[in-house]
Design a protein around this motif. Structure first.
Motif, PDB file in Angstrom:
ATOM      1  N   ALA A  64      -6.129   0.537  -7.787  1.00  0.00           N
ATOM      2  CA  ALA A  64      -5.368   0.818  -6.565  1.00  0.00           C
ATOM      3  C   ALA A  64      -5.847   2.108  -5.904  1.00  0.00           C
ATOM      4  O   ALA A  64      -5.933   2.204  -4.675  1.00  0.00           O
ATOM      5  CB  ALA A  64      -3.878   0.908  -6.891  1.00  0.00           C
ATOM      6  N   GLU A  65      -6.191   3.108  -6.719  1.00  0.00           N
ATOM      7  CA  GLU A  65      -6.700   4.369  -6.161  1.00  0.00           C
ATOM      8  C   GLU A  65      -8.059   4.161  -5.500  1.00  0.00           C
ATOM      9  O   GLU A  65      -8.342   4.714  -4.425  1.00  0.00           O
ATOM     10  CB  GLU A  65      -6.771   5.411  -7.267  1.00  0.00           C
ATOM     11  CG  GLU A  65      -5.399   5.825  -7.797  1.00  0.00           C
ATOM     12  CD  GLU A  65      -5.480   6.678  -9.046  1.00  0.00           C
ATOM     13  OE1 GLU A  65      -6.619   6.898  -9.528  1.00  0.00           O
ATOM     14  OE2 GLU A  65      -4.433   7.113  -9.552  1.00  0.00           O
ATOM     15  N   LEU A  66      -8.915   3.359  -6.148  1.00  0.00           N
ATOM     16  CA  LEU A  66     -10.214   3.076  -5.552  1.00  0.00           C
ATOM     17  C   LEU A  66     -10.068   2.234  -4.292  1.00  0.00           C
ATOM     18  O   LEU A  66     -10.806   2.417  -3.317  1.00  0.00           O
ATOM     19  CB  LEU A  66     -11.106   2.344  -6.559  1.00  0.00           C
ATOM     20  CG  LEU A  66     -11.621   3.174  -7.740  1.00  0.00           C
ATOM     21  CD1 LEU A  66     -12.423   2.294  -8.684  1.00  0.00           C
ATOM     22  CD2 LEU A  66     -12.463   4.346  -7.259  1.00  0.00           C
ATOM     23  N   ALA A  67      -9.104   1.318  -4.300  1.00  0.00           N
ATOM     24  CA  ALA A  67      -8.882   0.473  -3.126  1.00  0.00           C
ATOM     25  C   ALA A  67      -8.469   1.308  -1.925  1.00  0.00           C
ATOM     26  O   ALA A  67      -8.870   1.021  -0.787  1.00  0.00           O
ATOM     27  CB  ALA A  67      -7.817  -0.585  -3.428  1.00  0.00           C
ATOM     28  N   ALA A  87      -4.826  -8.608  -3.501  1.00  0.00           N
ATOM     29  CA  ALA A  87      -3.693  -8.300  -2.620  1.00  0.00           C
ATOM     30  C   ALA A  87      -3.551  -6.798  -2.416  1.00  0.00           C
ATOM     31  O   ALA A  87      -3.177  -6.333  -1.332  1.00  0.00           O
ATOM     32  CB  ALA A  87      -2.403  -8.875  -3.201  1.00  0.00           C
ATOM     33  N   ILE A  88      -3.862  -6.018  -3.447  1.00  0.00           N
ATOM     34  CA  ILE A  88      -3.791  -4.558  -3.331  1.00  0.00           C
ATOM     35  C   ILE A  88      -4.794  -4.077  -2.294  1.00  0.00           C
ATOM     36  O   ILE A  88      -4.478  -3.253  -1.428  1.00  0.00           O
ATOM     37  CB  ILE A  88      -4.071  -3.898  -4.691  1.00  0.00           C
ATOM     38  CG1 ILE A  88      -3.014  -4.322  -5.713  1.00  0.00           C
ATOM     39  CG2 ILE A  88      -4.115  -2.377  -4.550  1.00  0.00           C
ATOM     40  CD1 ILE A  88      -3.292  -3.828  -7.122  1.00  0.00           C
ATOM     41  N   ALA A  89      -6.026  -4.593  -2.395  1.00  0.00           N
ATOM     42  CA  ALA A  89      -7.069  -4.198  -1.450  1.00  0.00           C
ATOM     43  C   ALA A  89      -6.714  -4.611  -0.029  1.00  0.00           C
ATOM     44  O   ALA A  89      -6.947  -3.858   0.925  1.00  0.00           O
ATOM     45  CB  ALA A  89      -8.403  -4.818  -1.865  1.00  0.00           C
ATOM     46  N   GLU A  90      -6.143  -5.797   0.119  1.00  0.00           N
ATOM     47  CA  GLU A  90      -5.775  -6.275   1.456  1.00  0.00           C
ATOM     48  C   GLU A  90      -4.674  -5.404   2.073  1.00  0.00           C
ATOM     49  O   GLU A  90      -4.708  -5.099   3.263  1.00  0.00           O
ATOM     50  CB  GLU A  90      -5.315  -7.729   1.365  1.00  0.00           C
ATOM     51  CG  GLU A  90      -6.437  -8.704   1.001  1.00  0.00           C
ATOM     52  CD  GLU A  90      -5.910 -10.095   0.694  1.00  0.00           C
ATOM     53  OE1 GLU A  90      -4.669 -10.282   0.743  1.00  0.00           O
ATOM     54  OE2 GLU A  90      -6.726 -10.992   0.405  1.00  0.00           O
ATOM     55  N   GLN A  91      -3.707  -4.994   1.264  1.00  0.00           N
ATOM     56  CA  GLN A  91      -2.637  -4.141   1.774  1.00  0.00           C
ATOM     57  C   GLN A  91      -3.184  -2.786   2.221  1.00  0.00           C
ATOM     58  O   GLN A  91      -2.792  -2.253   3.267  1.00  0.00           O
ATOM     59  CB  GLN A  91      -1.574  -3.948   0.696  1.00  0.00           C
ATOM     60  CG  GLN A  91      -0.769  -5.200   0.395  1.00  0.00           C
ATOM     61  CD  GLN A  91       0.172  -5.022  -0.797  1.00  0.00           C
ATOM     62  OE1 GLN A  91       0.192  -3.963  -1.428  1.00  0.00           O
ATOM     63  NE2 GLN A  91       0.931  -6.053  -1.090  1.00  0.00           N
ATOM     64  N   ASP A  92      -4.093  -2.215   1.418  1.00  0.00           N
ATOM     65  CA  ASP A  92      -4.669  -0.922   1.792  1.00  0.00           C
ATOM     66  C   ASP A  92      -5.505  -1.042   3.061  1.00  0.00           C
ATOM     67  O   ASP A  92      -5.487  -0.160   3.919  1.00  0.00           O
ATOM     68  CB  ASP A  92      -5.530  -0.379   0.649  1.00  0.00           C
ATOM     69  CG  ASP A  92      -4.688   0.149  -0.495  1.00  0.00           C
ATOM     70  OD1 ASP A  92      -3.481   0.382  -0.289  1.00  0.00           O
ATOM     71  OD2 ASP A  92      -5.228   0.328  -1.604  1.00  0.00           O
ATOM     72  N   ALA A  93      -6.262  -2.133   3.184  1.00  0.00           N
ATOM     73  CA  ALA A  93      -7.075  -2.345   4.381  1.00  0.00           C
ATOM     74  C   ALA A  93      -6.192  -2.494   5.608  1.00  0.00           C
ATOM     75  O   ALA A  93      -6.488  -1.946   6.684  1.00  0.00           O
ATOM     76  CB  ALA A  93      -7.955  -3.576   4.204  1.00  0.00           C
TER      77      ALA A  93
END
Length: 267
Positions: free
Chosen positions: A7-10, A38-44
């Motif tokens: 999550a931190e890297l995302a 999903a984590i990456a998509e939320q951060d994006a």
């Protein structure tokens, strides 16, 4: 790699802030764990939201204080990158033979790990800023949050609490002190002015005075006799909060060594 590390890297990937090494680690972890997409998509989405800009809206009740408290901790942790300790050189004649089956990590390897840990802490902080903007905090507001002293932040939380209380008392030589506290917030702040001048070898110390004695609530300094000091510990029913002048670093005995310059009863 754990989900939290991903999550931190995302967050860093969404902000285009990863080093080549961390970007490779991010891509590898994403391929190995498609359920984390999903984590990456939320951060994006949050990063895109930040880039587009939105009108400020009121955040949900309670969310502001929780985020501010977490960001304040992250700022303190990320302010200075940790520097690994390097052991002093050992004389050649007394140096033990290293075990044949293992070797200690080099200084460069240690610094790489420490630097990556610090970088990921900053990326987590950046992700928090993205989230704040996403729920309606302006850039100026965020800047204030990142630079506001803990005592001032705590005072704002106390004043917003439904059970906020305050009591004032005189300080010797004409000053005043007001204690603000809230049991639901779990914090207390002393706001004072007109405090006496002290030397560099002295400090002000806060105390919870109870039936079984005095308990230190931390030390503080004052500029031009004025200060807002966050007490260490919780106010208990019936406490009297007192301030004494002690030697630098606080009372060496763990108890007041001088007469209080102010005492504020809470009951």
């Amino acid at each position: 790699m754990t989900e939290q590390e991903f999550a931190e890297l995302a967050a860093g990937h969404a902000l285009d802030a990863l080093s080549p090494v961390d970007e490779a680690a991010y891509q590898t972890a994403l391929a190995a764990h498609p359920e984390w997409a999903a984590i990456a998509e939320q951060d994006a989405a949050a990063a895109a939201f930040l880039a587009d800009g939105v009108a400020e809206v009121a955040p949900p009740a309670g969310l502001r204080d929780a985020l501010v408290a977490r960001i304040a901790e992250d700022v303190a942790a990320a302010s200075v990158p940790p520097v690994p300790e390097v052991p002093a050189p050992v004389a050649a004649e007394s140096a033990p033979e290293p075990p044949a089956q293992s070797s200690a990590p080099s200084t460069e390897e240690i610094q790489t790990v420490e630097r990556r840990t610090w970088t990921r802490g900053l990326l987590a902080l950046a992700a928090s800023v993205v989230l704040l903007v996403g729920i309606g905090f302006g850039a100026a507001t965020i800047g204030n949050l990142l630079t506001t002293p803990p005592a001032v932040s705590a005072l704002a939380q106390i004043e917003d609490a439904p059970d906020a209380q305050e009591v004032s008392a005189d300080v010797v030589d004409g000053g005043t002190a007001t204690l603000h506290w809230s049991e639901s917030v779990g914090k207390a702040v002393l706001v004072s002015d007109g405090l006496p001048e002290i030397t560099d070898e002295q400090t002000f110390q806060l105390w919870f005075v109870r039936d079984d004695g005095a308990v230190s609530a931390g030390t503080f300094t004052a500029e031009d006799g004025e200060t807002a000091a966050l007490l260490e510990g919780d106010v208990e029913t019936g406490d009297t909060v007192a301030v004494t002048v002690e030697q630098a670093g606080g009372s060496p005995t763990g108890q007041p060594t001088t007469e209080p310059i102010t005492a504020i009863p809470t009951a």
